[in-house]
Design a protein around this motif. Structure first.
Motif, PDB file in Angstrom:
ATOM      1  N   SER A  47      -3.490   7.417   3.355  1.00 55.64           N
ATOM      2  CA  SER A  47      -2.780   7.613   4.620  1.00 55.64           C
ATOM      3  C   SER A  47      -3.373   6.777   5.751  1.00 55.64           C
ATOM      4  O   SER A  47      -2.636   6.303   6.626  1.00 55.64           O
ATOM      5  N   SER A  48      -4.680   6.625   5.746  1.00 56.11           N
ATOM      6  CA  SER A  48      -5.337   5.842   6.797  1.00 56.11           C
ATOM      7  C   SER A  48      -4.855   4.396   6.770  1.00 56.11           C
ATOM      8  O   SER A  48      -4.578   3.792   7.816  1.00 56.11           O
ATOM      9  N   ARG A  49      -4.731   3.839   5.577  1.00 52.24           N
ATOM     10  CA  ARG A  49      -4.271   2.452   5.468  1.00 52.24           C
ATOM     11  C   ARG A  49      -2.783   2.346   5.789  1.00 52.24           C
ATOM     12  O   ARG A  49      -2.337   1.348   6.365  1.00 52.24           O
ATOM     13  N   TYR A  50      -2.004   3.366   5.428  1.00 50.77           N
ATOM     14  CA  TYR A  50      -0.586   3.346   5.783  1.00 50.77           C
ATOM     15  C   TYR A  50      -0.426   3.214   7.295  1.00 50.77           C
ATOM     16  O   TYR A  50       0.355   2.392   7.791  1.00 50.77           O
ATOM     17  N   ALA A  51      -1.134   4.051   8.028  1.00 48.94           N
ATOM     18  CA  ALA A  51      -1.058   4.019   9.488  1.00 48.94           C
ATOM     19  C   ALA A  51      -1.554   2.682  10.029  1.00 48.94           C
ATOM     20  O   ALA A  51      -0.958   2.099  10.953  1.00 48.94           O
ATOM     21  N   ALA A  52      -2.634   2.182   9.461  1.00 47.38           N
ATOM     22  CA  ALA A  52      -3.202   0.910   9.920  1.00 47.38           C
ATOM     23  C   ALA A  52      -2.243  -0.250   9.688  1.00 47.38           C
ATOM     24  O   ALA A  52      -2.201  -1.199  10.484  1.00 47.38           O
ATOM     25  N   GLY A  53      -1.464  -0.189   8.618  1.00 48.05           N
ATOM     26  CA  GLY A  53      -0.544  -1.277   8.313  1.00 48.05           C
ATOM     27  C   GLY A  53       0.488  -1.487   9.412  1.00 48.05           C
ATOM     28  O   GLY A  53       0.746  -2.624   9.834  1.00 48.05           O
ATOM     29  N   VAL A  54       1.089  -0.395   9.901  1.00 46.33           N
ATOM     30  CA  VAL A  54       2.089  -0.556  10.965  1.00 46.33           C
ATOM     31  C   VAL A  54       1.410  -0.908  12.279  1.00 46.33           C
ATOM     32  O   VAL A  54       1.975  -1.646  13.097  1.00 46.33           O
ATOM     33  N   ALA A  55       0.190  -0.420  12.499  1.00 47.73           N
ATOM     34  CA  ALA A  55      -0.542  -0.762  13.717  1.00 47.73           C
ATOM     35  C   ALA A  55      -0.872  -2.254  13.745  1.00 47.73           C
ATOM     36  O   ALA A  55      -0.753  -2.915  14.781  1.00 47.73           O
ATOM     37  N   ALA A  56      -1.292  -2.795  12.605  1.00 48.44           N
ATOM     38  CA  ALA A  56      -1.614  -4.224  12.532  1.00 48.44           C
ATOM     39  C   ALA A  56      -0.375  -5.071  12.802  1.00 48.44           C
ATOM     40  O   ALA A  56      -0.439  -6.099  13.503  1.00 48.44           O
ATOM     41  N   LEU A  57       0.765  -4.673  12.265  1.00 50.91           N
ATOM     42  CA  LEU A  57       2.002  -5.407  12.495  1.00 50.91           C
ATOM     43  C   LEU A  57       2.345  -5.428  13.984  1.00 50.91           C
ATOM     44  O   LEU A  57       2.734  -6.465  14.538  1.00 50.91           O
ATOM     45  N   GLY A 203      12.548  11.745  -9.622  1.00 49.60           N
ATOM     46  CA  GLY A 203      11.665  11.593  -8.475  1.00 49.60           C
ATOM     47  C   GLY A 203      12.372  11.269  -7.174  1.00 49.60           C
ATOM     48  O   GLY A 203      13.600  11.248  -7.089  1.00 49.60           O
ATOM     49  N   VAL A 204      11.561  10.992  -6.146  1.00 48.07           N
ATOM     50  CA  VAL A 204      12.045  10.706  -4.794  1.00 48.07           C
ATOM     51  C   VAL A 204      11.623   9.297  -4.407  1.00 48.07           C
ATOM     52  O   VAL A 204      10.472   8.898  -4.628  1.00 48.07           O
ATOM     53  N   TYR A 205      12.548   8.564  -3.799  1.00 43.94           N
ATOM     54  CA  TYR A 205      12.269   7.197  -3.362  1.00 43.94           C
ATOM     55  C   TYR A 205      12.447   7.132  -1.844  1.00 43.94           C
ATOM     56  O   TYR A 205      13.548   7.349  -1.334  1.00 43.94           O
ATOM     57  N   ALA A 206      11.368   6.875  -1.132  1.00 40.93           N
ATOM     58  CA  ALA A 206      11.384   6.839   0.328  1.00 40.93           C
ATOM     59  C   ALA A 206      11.492   5.398   0.806  1.00 40.93           C
ATOM     60  O   ALA A 206      10.782   4.514   0.305  1.00 40.93           O
ATOM     61  N   LEU A 213       6.968   1.472   7.947  1.00 34.94           N
ATOM     62  CA  LEU A 213       6.778   1.614   6.506  1.00 34.94           C
ATOM     63  C   LEU A 213       5.861   2.778   6.171  1.00 34.94           C
ATOM     64  O   LEU A 213       5.995   3.416   5.120  1.00 34.94           O
ATOM     65  N   SER A 214       4.940   3.096   7.067  1.00 38.33           N
ATOM     66  CA  SER A 214       4.028   4.212   6.830  1.00 38.33           C
ATOM     67  C   SER A 214       4.786   5.517   6.610  1.00 38.33           C
ATOM     68  O   SER A 214       4.298   6.404   5.905  1.00 38.33           O
ATOM     69  N   SER A 215       5.964   5.658   7.200  1.00 35.08           N
ATOM     70  CA  SER A 215       6.745   6.880   7.021  1.00 35.08           C
ATOM     71  C   SER A 215       7.177   7.040   5.565  1.00 35.08           C
ATOM     72  O   SER A 215       7.139   8.144   5.015  1.00 35.08           O
ATOM     73  N   ALA A 216       7.608   5.948   4.948  1.00 31.14           N
ATOM     74  CA  ALA A 216       7.996   5.998   3.535  1.00 31.14           C
ATOM     75  C   ALA A 216       6.778   6.221   2.655  1.00 31.14           C
ATOM     76  O   ALA A 216       6.810   7.022   1.711  1.00 31.14           O
ATOM     77  N   GLU A 217       5.691   5.527   2.958  1.00 35.01           N
ATOM     78  CA  GLU A 217       4.487   5.647   2.137  1.00 35.01           C
ATOM     79  C   GLU A 217       3.906   7.053   2.196  1.00 35.01           C
ATOM     80  O   GLU A 217       3.534   7.639   1.167  1.00 35.01           O
TER      81      GLU A 217
END
Length: 322
Positions: A47-57, A203-206, A213-217
């Motif tokens: 989760s930490s990297r998910y959040a960081a990914g959108v922040a970096a963008l 399954g579920v596909y977000a 993108l962090s929301s889907a991840e």
């Protein structure tokens, strides 16, 4: 990990966000950063990297060199003056993140650690420790800490971009608290529909735009982590290149977070192949249903709020499995 306590953690989100907003009003948590930041390197896992990914963008879009690295990578940017290293770990004890931090300890970089436990190991080599202020997550799942990480990374962006381009993050967090409370208060209206539409055999596909993108991840992670069901995430534009193939062979159930210029491209395939889509935050032509909530026309509010849909679905499935 406990499903009942996890649900309680979710229900405590509005109060935790209100407290975070008060803290942001009182002081800039990044006011002690050096002025010569030329590059930002985020380090984290899950989760930490998910959040960081959108922040970096968002930082790159503002003209600031920024990258979100897997903390488990063997190497990343070399230590250099002007580099701001931001390790993120809710517990402060993620092994991979601590290993990555060790490479920069004692060097000329400035290190600002984000953690929900300021006294944890991740803070020892840091020049600045920024508390997530999410409270104890007794359910054992990073949910409030994920939301607070996103908010604080938006605060970091505002600090770095300077006067005139900054965002009132405290006000944003208050709107996200209202949006979160709205979804929680009205869950009896929308949750049964979400449970029915997403409960397929494959399954579920977000799916979400790159900017969120962090929301889907995070949504896919919640389905995997609690109820232990298969789930995956995909960026909306990329979906037509990498995931569309599954709609031909699977009972494809998608949780879509609209807002991409490529939403309609994806929905063309969905309509053609009869796949099931639940949209969150906006209406999509061809979706089986849409879940709306207060302030959902604000993309920043959506970023901080929309994962609650999958989190509550996961809480229900997890409780039923237990």
């Amino acid at each position: 990990m406990n499903p009942e306590l996890y649900l309680a953690d979710l229900e405590a989100k509005p109060a935790a966000l209100a407290a975070l907003a008060e803290s942001l009003d009182a002081a800039d948590p990044f006011q002690s950063l050096p002025r010569n930041v030329e590059r930002v390197l985020f380090l984290g896992m899950g989760s930490s990297r998910y959040a960081a990914g959108v922040a970096a963008l968002r930082l790159r879009a503002a003209g600031i060199d920024a990258y979100a690295e897997y903390a488990s990578a063997a190497a990343s940017y070399p230590a250099s003056r002007g580099t701001l290293v931001v390790p993120i770990s809710a517990t402060g004890g993620s092994r991979e993140t601590l290993d990555a931090v060790a490479r920069y300890a004692g060097t000329e970089v400035f290190m600002a650690a984000l953690t929900n436990d300021p006294g944890s190991a991740i803070g020892e080599p840091a020049d600045l420790v920024v508390p997530l202020l999410a409270g104890e997550e007794r359910g054992g799942v990073a949910c409030r800490t994920f939301q607070h990480t996103l908010a604080l990374l938006l605060a970091l962006r505002s600090h770095l971009v300077g006067a005139g381009r900054e965002l009132d993050v405290a006000a944003l967090v208050r709107r996200a608290a209202e949006a979160t409370a709205d979804l929680l208060d009205r869950r009896d209206e929308w949750l049964p529909v979400a449970l029915e539409l997403l409960d397929g055999p494959h399954g579920v596909y977000a799916i979400a735009p790159a900017e969120r993108l962090s929301s889907a991840e995070q949504s896919a992670l919640m389905v995997r982590e609690g109820p232990r069901r298969p789930a995956d995430a995909c960026e909306t534009g990329d979906w037509s290149h990498v995931d569309v193939y599954l709609t031909k062979t699977l009972d494809y159930r998608a949780l879509v977070f609209p807002g991409s210029r490529y939403d309609e491209q994806a929905m063309d395939w969905v309509r053609e192949r009869g796949s099931t889509v639940l949209a969150v935050g906006a209406d999509l032509k061809g979706a089986a249903a849409s879940i709306r909530y207060r302030h959902d026309d604000d993309a920043d509010v959506a970023l901080l709020t929309e994962t609650l849909v999958a989190e509550l679905v996961a809480a229900h499935w997890w409780s039923a499995r237990s």
